[in-house]
Write an enzyme that holds these catalytic residues in place. Structure first.
Site, mmCIF file in Angstrom:
data_model
loop_
_atom_site.group_PDB
_atom_site.id
_atom_site.type_symbol
_atom_site.label_atom_id
_atom_site.label_comp_id
_atom_site.label_asym_id
_atom_site.label_seq_id
_atom_site.Cartn_x
_atom_site.Cartn_y
_atom_site.Cartn_z
ATOM 1 N N TYR A 1 0.833 -1.209 0.000
ATOM 2 C CA TYR A 1 0.000 0.000 0.000
ATOM 3 C C TYR A 1 0.867 1.259 0.000
ATOM 4 O O TYR A 1 0.638 2.185 0.779
ATOM 5 C CB TYR A 1 -0.926 0.034 1.228
ATOM 6 C CG TYR A 1 -1.673 -1.252 1.478
ATOM 7 C CD1 TYR A 1 -2.563 -1.746 0.534
ATOM 8 C CD2 TYR A 1 -1.489 -1.975 2.652
ATOM 9 C CE1 TYR A 1 -3.253 -2.927 0.753
ATOM 10 C CE2 TYR A 1 -2.183 -3.160 2.874
ATOM 11 C CZ TYR A 1 -3.057 -3.618 1.928
ATOM 12 O OH TYR A 1 -3.743 -4.790 2.148
ATOM 13 N N TYR B 1 -13.658 -5.894 4.124
ATOM 14 C CA TYR B 1 -12.313 -6.208 3.644
ATOM 15 C C TYR B 1 -12.067 -7.687 3.868
ATOM 16 O O TYR B 1 -12.208 -8.183 4.996
ATOM 17 C CB TYR B 1 -11.247 -5.384 4.377
ATOM 18 C CG TYR B 1 -9.848 -5.760 3.945
ATOM 19 C CD1 TYR B 1 -9.352 -5.321 2.722
ATOM 20 C CD2 TYR B 1 -9.055 -6.593 4.719
ATOM 21 C CE1 TYR B 1 -8.087 -5.700 2.300
ATOM 22 C CE2 TYR B 1 -7.782 -6.971 4.298
ATOM 23 C CZ TYR B 1 -7.311 -6.519 3.091
ATOM 24 O OH TYR B 1 -6.060 -6.895 2.665
ATOM 25 N N ASP C 1 -16.047 -14.061 7.950
ATOM 26 C CA ASP C 1 -14.602 -13.842 7.875
ATOM 27 C C ASP C 1 -14.168 -13.315 9.244
ATOM 28 O O ASP C 1 -14.300 -12.131 9.533
ATOM 29 C CB ASP C 1 -14.297 -12.836 6.753
ATOM 30 C CG ASP C 1 -12.834 -12.410 6.732
ATOM 31 O OD1 ASP C 1 -12.064 -12.860 7.592
ATOM 32 O OD2 ASP C 1 -12.475 -11.612 5.842
ATOM 33 N N LYS D 1 -4.752 -14.301 10.771
ATOM 34 C CA LYS D 1 -4.058 -13.338 11.631
ATOM 35 C C LYS D 1 -3.708 -13.898 13.022
ATOM 36 O O LYS D 1 -2.725 -14.596 13.173
ATOM 37 C CB LYS D 1 -4.855 -12.046 11.722
ATOM 38 C CG LYS D 1 -4.815 -11.247 10.407
ATOM 39 C CD LYS D 1 -5.180 -9.793 10.605
ATOM 40 C CE LYS D 1 -4.885 -8.965 9.377
ATOM 41 N NZ LYS D 1 -6.011 -8.782 8.457
HETATM 42 C C1 LIG Z 1 -6.247 -9.143 7.129
HETATM 43 C C2 LIG Z 1 -7.551 -9.662 6.741
HETATM 44 C C3 LIG Z 1 -7.687 -10.556 5.672
HETATM 45 C C4 LIG Z 1 -6.526 -10.978 4.812
HETATM 46 O O1 LIG Z 1 -5.593 -11.749 5.523
HETATM 47 P P1 LIG Z 1 -4.096 -11.886 4.935
HETATM 48 O O2 LIG Z 1 -3.443 -12.857 5.885
HETATM 49 O O3 LIG Z 1 -3.507 -10.534 4.963
HETATM 50 O O4 LIG Z 1 -4.213 -12.428 3.569
HETATM 51 C C5 LIG Z 1 -8.949 -11.042 5.385
HETATM 52 N N1 LIG Z 1 -10.005 -10.676 6.105
HETATM 53 C C6 LIG Z 1 -9.926 -9.827 7.150
HETATM 54 C C7 LIG Z 1 -11.151 -9.487 7.928
HETATM 55 C C8 LIG Z 1 -8.691 -9.273 7.498
HETATM 56 O O5 LIG Z 1 -8.605 -8.406 8.519
#
Ligand SMILES: *Cc1c(COP(=O)(O)O)cnc(C)c1O
Length: 425
Positions: free
Chosen positions: A12, A140, A246, A275
């Site tokens: 970014y 996201y 997610d 994460k």
């Molecule tokens: C960071 C994030 C992702 C992507 O994860 P990466 O390990 O960076 O590919 C997907 N969804 C959410 C909600 C996130 O915060």
């Protein structure tokens, strides 16, 4: 060491005018040593993943123990205890219908897997026309190609990936839920009615609804109501649309419960963790599915099987450190620690008013302070660093997602920096 900066392509970043990234020499507990300045508190847990802080002895030990056995083996035709154990742990921690775990190497890929599962579920059910997704504005889900399309190019918060709008499939979007976490059921009705109208119009062509439950993270730390979420899940089920949560950002305590889904009575068909899954020690994700989904891939030929297999899926080091992180969270009662962080953040910010500040929001171990004009946060990063705190505002929001091991004094310092940034203006 003198190195050319642009051999390394940063995330970014506009390389033509970016500031030189700050060199980290050391990290211990909540502290970074940045450009020789020791004792800088990481207020973000490095994009909200280092939940136990840096250089944690028990996590290090889990990694080295596994390293001395084997660092990696393929999961194609081979298997091992760390992956089996972690799958079982995740199944035991999540609602009963979620019974099957697919590992991948990042949150983005974990979400791609979830989407692929949902689409193929309907193909296997002989309903291949169900191929669009429903997502929330300001959502996201990562930067890979499939999840890029889950940012609405028409969103008022411009999607990072709108440049690619002509290259991506067109999904269906609901407005970002803006009613807040504590909203009454009555104040959710208008948004629910709109969601139902969208479902009624589009359910026949939609495979799944995907969202970050309760907290939209990278889209600006927007918290929304568990009642709204639960009712939305109920609606999706009524209209035969699968539900994907997610939980890459919300999982493992960030919003105050182990998972965001713990706050609602219904449960999703598919959930993704990433994460903090590994406490940030290794890139990995887990996509969990219900038995109804899993069984839809069974058949006499490979035609119905899930054709997916990242090289590093179920990496034993990642699985061992994830298991250890979960053990630590359970035995050391991290939910109580997180409740303490939440109480302290609320005490510091719920009564905070400033003409430049639009709203302060707190949920679990997360603080968001949103300003009217993103320009009012320019210079905040350097200011905070001077005062010993690492911050990186996004989209007009300065936020804290500290490691859960942060002490009250250290958290006080983080809050004080944000506070004084506004007070001095
Ligand atoms: C960071 C994030 C992702 C992507 O994860 P990466 O390990 O960076 O590919 C997907 N969804 C959410 C909600 C996130 O915060």
């Amino acid at each position: 060491m003198t190195v050319r900066r642009d051999h390394l392509w940063y995330p970014y970043a506009q390389h033509a005018r970016m500031r030189t990234p700050l060199q980290v020499q050391k990290a211990q507990g909540v502290y970074l040593t940045v450009e020789g300045q020791a004792g800088v508190i990481d207020g973000l847990s490095s994009w909200w993943c280092m939940i136990h802080g840096y250089n944690h002895p028990l996590l290090n030990e889990a990694i080295t123990t596994q390293l001395h056995m084997f660092a990696h083996v393929m999961l194609g035709g081979l298997t091992h205890e760390p992956a089996q154990q972690l799958a079982q742990t995740l199944v035991e921690m999540t609602p009963a219908p979620l019974q099957h775990v697919f590992f991948a190497d990042s949150g983005s890929v974990g979400c791609e897997v979830a989407i692929k599962m949902a689409l193929q579920y309907w193909i296997n059910q002989h309903e291949p026309q169900k191929k669009r997704l429903i997502a929330l504005n300001r959502g996201y889900h990562g930067d890979t190609f499939g999840v890029m399309a889950l940012g609405n190019p028409e969103d008022d918060c411009p999607s990072m990936h709108r440049l690619f709008r002509g290259h991506m499939p067109h999904h269906v979007f609901l407005p970002s839920p803006r009613m807040g976490f504590d909203a009454t059921p009555a104040s959710c009705e208008a948004e629910l009615a709109h969601a139902e109208a969208v479902l009624r119009a589009h359910h026949q062509e939609c495979a799944a609804f995907i969202c970050e439950p309760l907290m939209q993270g990278a889209g600006g730390f927007n918290f929304y109501s568990p009642y709204f979420l639960n009712e939305l899940v109920v609606l999706c089920k009524r209209y035969n649309v699968l539900v994907i949560f997610d939980e890459v950002a919300t999982g493992f305590g960030r919003t105050g419960t182990f998972f965001a889904l713990d706050r609602i009575a219904t449960s999703p068909d598919i959930v993704v963790f990433g994460k903090a899954l590994t406490a940030g020690y290794s890139g990995h994700s887990a996509t969990l599915a219900t038995t109804a989904i899993f069984d839809a891939f069974k058949g006499d030929t490979m035609a119905t099987a899930l054709m997916h297999g990242p090289t590093f899926m179920g990496n034993p080091i990642a699985c061992a450190v994830a298991q250890r992180s979960i053990d630590i969270m359970k035995t050391a009662d991290y939910l109580a620690k997180i409740a303490g962080i939440e109480a302290q953040l609320k005490a510091a910010f719920m009564a905070f008013h400033h003409p430049k500040v639009k709203e302060c929001r707190v949920l679990g171990a997360t603080l968001a302070v949103e300003v009217y004009h993103p320009a009012d946060l320019e210079g905040l990063q350097a200011y905070a660093l001077k005062k010993g705190v690492w911050l990186r505002p996004i989209l007009g929001v300065v936020y804290l997602t500290p490691p859960y091991i942060i002490t009250a004094d250290e958290l006080d310092q983080c809050c004080g920096v944000i506070n004084s940034w506004f007070e001095r203006q």
